[in-house]
Design an enzyme around this catalytic site. Structure first.
Site: not given
Length: 385
Positions: A75, A137
């Site tokens: 991400d 994350e």
């Protein structure tokens, strides 16, 4: 047989997937699955509860304990409101730099690892190489814990972990942890001309925030001068607050968000217990004396443990030997490294690019950093062969 990519080509491909944390990352995960499958490598998805995101792990080499995990997150942070020169999800190269969202943080590492898969396969690995790619994350490291649990449950157990966050290929052996909390205060509304009959949620929240600020000041005053972190102490910071309806009504509601940036080894629970004790003994009783409807609640939104320095840990020993970097480097931002370490895996952080570029408009990574990472992986591969 899958297409063979250079690290640059693979990075351009990964950037083309818009994996901002509020979106699905499944298209990128499907691409990686197909790519690995083309080389005969089986991979395992670890989906989230919604089924719209997934982590992935795969093993190259013998099915035996030992070896390394090469870990990255898929991400990226949002681009909204940033002044990008070009489309952030269509990479471009200019003067030796490759631009695009996630180029430095941290698709550059993932891209170099994936580009090296054919070489990993061709090597006579005596110890396995595990690839681990997570989701979310950037919003709390929510994907890493189930990913690590799944890897360890299905075995074999790796010996050490390299988290490829951007460190300019220097070895980072410790980082702070982060705990994020939302405090919600319910007061009792009254006309402000009759303040004695009301309980202002805003005033109560202000007392709590001042207490948190005072603890940070105490930590600063008592900081160890030999501590390598900057700042060298745990901080308690309130970054968002909202509440109240009108200037002449005591606020019935107020909430604020706080993050604790914890030195490795500093206990999240200990700080939370102290905070709640202050609420229960110094703030809430006076509120309840006016109205029994008053309340204060604290909700944990995210927690990422710090990464502690290991004495002669296998991760540090191996990576120092591969990089030649014998200096001490610690960082104050959090990574997934602490999560691997909590599960008993020796871990360091080392990856291409600069953290100074992370989350910025026109984020970039220098192409020479990809080359340095590729050379590092070549040395790692030979070490494991």
């Amino acid at each position: 047989m899958s297409t063979r990519y250079t690290p640059r080509e693979m990075l351009e491909k990964l950037i083309s997937f818009n994996t901002v944390s509020d979106r699905s990352n499944l298209d990128l995960i499907a691409f990686v699955e197909d790519y690995l499958s083309g080389y005969g490598i089986a991979s395992v998805r670890v989906p989230d509860e919604t089924g719209t995101k997934a982590s992935l792990h795969a093993r190259i080499g013998p099915a035996r304990d030992g070896g390394v995990v090469l870990s990255g997150h898929t991400d990226v942070v949002p681009v909204a409101g940033q002044n990008w020169s070009r489309d952030p999800f269509s990479a471009w190269v200019l003067e030796g730099k490759l631009y695009g969202r996630g180029s430095a943080d941290m698709k550059g590492f993932a891209a170099t690892v994936l580009a090296k898969v054919p070489d990993f396969i061709a090597a006579d690995l005596g110890r396995p190489i595990h690839i681990a790619l997570s989701y979310d994350e950037e919003v709390g490291c929510f994907g890493a814990p189930p990913l690590v649990r799944d890897m360890l449950a299905k075995g074999p157990r790796p010996e050490f972990v390299i988290v490829g966050e951007p460190t300019n290929m220097k070895i980072v052996t410790a980082h702070k942890g982060i705990a994020v909390f939302k405090t919600t205060v319910r007061g009792h509304p009254a006309h402000s001309s009759q303040l004695h009959r009301g309980v202002s949620a805003i005033s109560a929240a202000a007392k709590l925030i001042c207490w948190l600020d005072a603890r940070t000041a105490e930590n600063k005053a008592n900081a160890d001068p030999d501590c390598a972190f900057e700042p060298p102490y745990t901080t308690l910071h309130s970054g968002v607050i909202k509440g109240g309806e009108a200037h002449n009504i005591t606020a019935e509601h107020c909430e604020f968000t706080t993050d604790f940036r914890l030195l490795p080894g500093d206990s999240k629970q200990s700080w939370l217990d102290r905070y709640k004790a202050f609420i229960d003994t110094e703030v809430l009783p006076g509120m309840l004396a006016i109205s029994g409807e008053c309340a204060i609640s604290v909700t944990e939104l995210a927690y990422v443990p710090g990464l502690s320095e290991e004495v002669d840990g296998p991760a540090e020993t191996e990576v120092r030997g591969l990089t030649g970097d014998n200096a001490r480097h610690v960082v104050v931002y959090a990574t997934e490294g602490g999560i691997f370490q909590e599960h008993g895996l020796s871990t360091v952080v080392c990856g291409p690019g600069s953290i100074d570029q992370a989350h910025q408009a026109d984020e970039f990574i220098e192409l020479v950093e990809l080359e340095r990472c590729a050379a590092f992986l070549d040395r790692l591969m030979k070490r494991l062969s």
